[in-house]
Design a protein around this motif. Sequence first.
Motif, mmCIF file in Angstrom:
data_model
loop_
_atom_site.group_PDB
_atom_site.id
_atom_site.type_symbol
_atom_site.label_atom_id
_atom_site.label_comp_id
_atom_site.label_asym_id
_atom_site.label_seq_id
_atom_site.Cartn_x
_atom_site.Cartn_y
_atom_site.Cartn_z
ATOM 1 N N VAL A 1 22.584 -40.975 -50.200
ATOM 2 C CA VAL A 1 23.143 -40.720 -48.868
ATOM 3 C C VAL A 1 24.525 -41.340 -48.713
ATOM 4 N N PHE A 2 24.890 -42.309 -49.550
ATOM 5 C CA PHE A 2 26.215 -42.906 -49.439
ATOM 6 C C PHE A 2 27.310 -41.922 -49.840
ATOM 7 N N THR A 3 26.981 -40.994 -50.717
ATOM 8 C CA THR A 3 27.944 -39.964 -51.109
ATOM 9 C C THR A 3 27.729 -38.660 -50.348
ATOM 10 N N GLU A 4 26.508 -38.444 -49.863
ATOM 11 C CA GLU A 4 26.213 -37.233 -49.099
ATOM 12 C C GLU A 4 25.460 -37.613 -47.820
ATOM 13 N N PRO A 5 26.138 -38.182 -46.840
ATOM 14 C CA PRO A 5 25.453 -38.610 -45.612
ATOM 15 C C PRO A 5 24.861 -37.467 -44.802
ATOM 16 N N GLY A 6 25.255 -36.257 -45.098
ATOM 17 C CA GLY A 6 24.700 -35.122 -44.363
ATOM 18 C C GLY A 6 23.239 -34.859 -44.667
ATOM 19 N N GLN A 7 22.658 -35.577 -45.638
ATOM 20 C CA GLN A 7 21.251 -35.383 -45.964
ATOM 21 C C GLN A 7 20.322 -35.906 -44.859
ATOM 22 N N MET A 8 20.794 -36.859 -44.099
ATOM 23 C CA MET A 8 19.909 -37.496 -43.123
ATOM 24 C C MET A 8 19.656 -36.579 -41.933
ATOM 25 N N THR A 9 18.401 -36.525 -41.523
ATOM 26 C CA THR A 9 17.989 -35.674 -40.409
ATOM 27 C C THR A 9 16.790 -36.302 -39.724
ATOM 28 N N TRP A 10 16.520 -35.898 -38.492
ATOM 29 C CA TRP A 10 15.383 -36.418 -37.715
ATOM 30 C C TRP A 10 14.170 -35.504 -37.800
ATOM 31 N N ASP A 11 14.197 -34.530 -38.712
ATOM 32 C CA ASP A 11 13.084 -33.591 -38.801
ATOM 33 C C ASP A 11 11.772 -34.279 -39.174
ATOM 34 N N ASN A 12 11.841 -35.296 -40.048
ATOM 35 C CA ASN A 12 10.611 -35.984 -40.441
ATOM 36 C C ASN A 12 9.946 -36.667 -39.249
ATOM 37 N N TYR A 13 10.741 -37.258 -38.389
ATOM 38 C CA TYR A 13 10.162 -37.917 -37.216
ATOM 39 C C TYR A 13 9.628 -36.892 -36.214
ATOM 40 N N ASP A 14 10.237 -35.724 -36.167
ATOM 41 C CA ASP A 14 9.682 -34.663 -35.331
ATOM 42 C C ASP A 14 8.308 -34.242 -35.842
ATOM 43 N N ARG A 15 8.165 -34.127 -37.166
ATOM 44 C CA ARG A 15 6.857 -33.790 -37.732
ATOM 45 C C ARG A 15 5.851 -34.902 -37.489
ATOM 46 N N LEU A 16 6.307 -36.145 -37.582
ATOM 47 C CA LEU A 16 5.400 -37.271 -37.352
ATOM 48 C C LEU A 16 4.894 -37.277 -35.918
ATOM 49 N N LEU A 17 5.795 -37.074 -34.964
ATOM 50 C CA LEU A 17 5.391 -37.090 -33.557
ATOM 51 C C LEU A 17 4.502 -35.905 -33.210
ATOM 52 N N ALA B 1 6.698 -41.460 -45.124
ATOM 53 C CA ALA B 1 7.865 -42.337 -45.028
ATOM 54 C C ALA B 1 8.166 -42.744 -43.586
ATOM 55 N N PRO B 2 8.291 -41.804 -42.640
ATOM 56 C CA PRO B 2 8.527 -42.253 -41.255
ATOM 57 C C PRO B 2 7.357 -43.013 -40.670
ATOM 58 N N GLY B 3 6.125 -42.681 -41.072
ATOM 59 C CA GLY B 3 4.986 -43.433 -40.582
ATOM 60 C C GLY B 3 4.997 -44.871 -41.080
ATOM 61 N N ALA B 4 5.362 -45.069 -42.344
ATOM 62 C CA ALA B 4 5.444 -46.421 -42.892
ATOM 63 C C ALA B 4 6.552 -47.216 -42.212
ATOM 64 N N PHE B 5 7.669 -46.573 -41.943
ATOM 65 C CA PHE B 5 8.747 -47.295 -41.265
ATOM 66 C C PHE B 5 8.359 -47.615 -39.823
ATOM 67 N N LEU B 6 7.649 -46.732 -39.163
ATOM 68 C CA LEU B 6 7.177 -47.016 -37.809
ATOM 69 C C LEU B 6 6.202 -48.185 -37.810
ATOM 70 N N SER B 7 5.349 -48.228 -38.821
ATOM 71 C CA SER B 7 4.416 -49.346 -38.938
ATOM 72 C C SER B 7 5.133 -50.653 -39.224
ATOM 73 N N LEU C 1 13.906 -46.705 -44.602
ATOM 74 C CA LEU C 1 14.514 -46.038 -43.451
ATOM 75 C C LEU C 1 15.290 -44.799 -43.889
ATOM 76 N N VAL C 2 16.071 -44.941 -44.936
ATOM 77 C CA VAL C 2 16.850 -43.793 -45.415
ATOM 78 C C VAL C 2 15.929 -42.694 -45.932
ATOM 79 N N SER C 3 14.875 -43.069 -46.648
ATOM 80 C CA SER C 3 13.934 -42.062 -47.160
ATOM 81 C C SER C 3 13.236 -41.314 -46.035
ATOM 82 N N SER C 4 12.980 -42.023 -44.923
ATOM 83 C CA SER C 4 12.335 -41.355 -43.796
ATOM 84 C C SER C 4 13.255 -40.368 -43.099
#
Length: 317
Positions: free
Chosen positions: A88-104, A286-292, A70-73
């Motif tokens: 991400v525990f030290t730099e939580p700002g890395q997380m973004t929804w861009d990968n899921y936008d590309r997947l969709l 990564a997001p595709g695997a998590f969706l699956s 999930l974090v990798s996605s």
Amino acid sequence: MTGGAAPAASAPLPAPEAAPEPGPGPGKRGDGGIHRSLASRIAGRTGGGAVAVGLVLVALFWMMPTFGLLVSSLRSPQETGTSGWWKVFTEPGQMTWDNYDRLLSDDDMMRAFFNTIWITVPSTVLVILIGALAAYAFAWLEFPGRDWLFLIVVGLLVVPVQVALIPVSQLYGDVGLFGTIAGVVLFHVAFGLPFAVFLLRNYFAGIPKDLLEAARMDGGTDLTIFFRVILPLGRPAIASLAIFQFLWVWNDMLIALIYADNDSAPLTVALQSQSRAFGANIEVLAPGAFLSLIVPLLVFFAFQRHFVQGVMAGAVK
């Protein structure tokens, strides 16, 4: 007073003896305690809080790969390639929804996702419906050869899928089902029915006969009894079967890889093709695997209560 001797006075009855004090019986100590073996003492202490904490830690460790996926996605490909997901525990700002936008926005992945739904849902519904009807017939209807037919169905459980791959491929080529979603669905239905009939028949046979006789006295036909009595009472077993069948079909890749073409391939085949270039398309993989992964997990939690009842059915009379 004259005449014979005076009647002898009746002798007093002996006092009842006091019951002996219960001595230490087998398996008991003299102080009233119970001798317990080492194994029983260990088992008695395993219900404490320390064991519960240990089980929670095992569960968290077991779920760590899922959380890491999930974090990798939610990380960019550059960050994924240079550091681990725990960053991400030290730099939580890395997380973004861009990968899921590309997947969709990826037409191939979205087509594969919906193909998975078109394959999984009909395969599950048909197996439940046909299997439940056959199980009701084997459990409560009298017809010639019923027991022998049921033994044949049980024997089909040991037939491996690989045995039918080549013959079914030839059959699909002759009838025009090769490379279609319908062909994949029919294969899953055919190999899912033996287990469905076996599971549901054993559960339906445990339903009290008085309920069926009362329904027949009220004028109910076999179809009425099936839909109004059998299906509501068999809900736990049906839910268990639905979970098993859904997970098997959703996660299958072998059957789809053989009988589906590019337009009818499910998500597992699409992810397998994407994994060939792992370093170049991690933002889709990564997001595709998590969706699956998350869809069958949600299905399991939705039917969890009925699933537990179905698994425990028959354990206690």
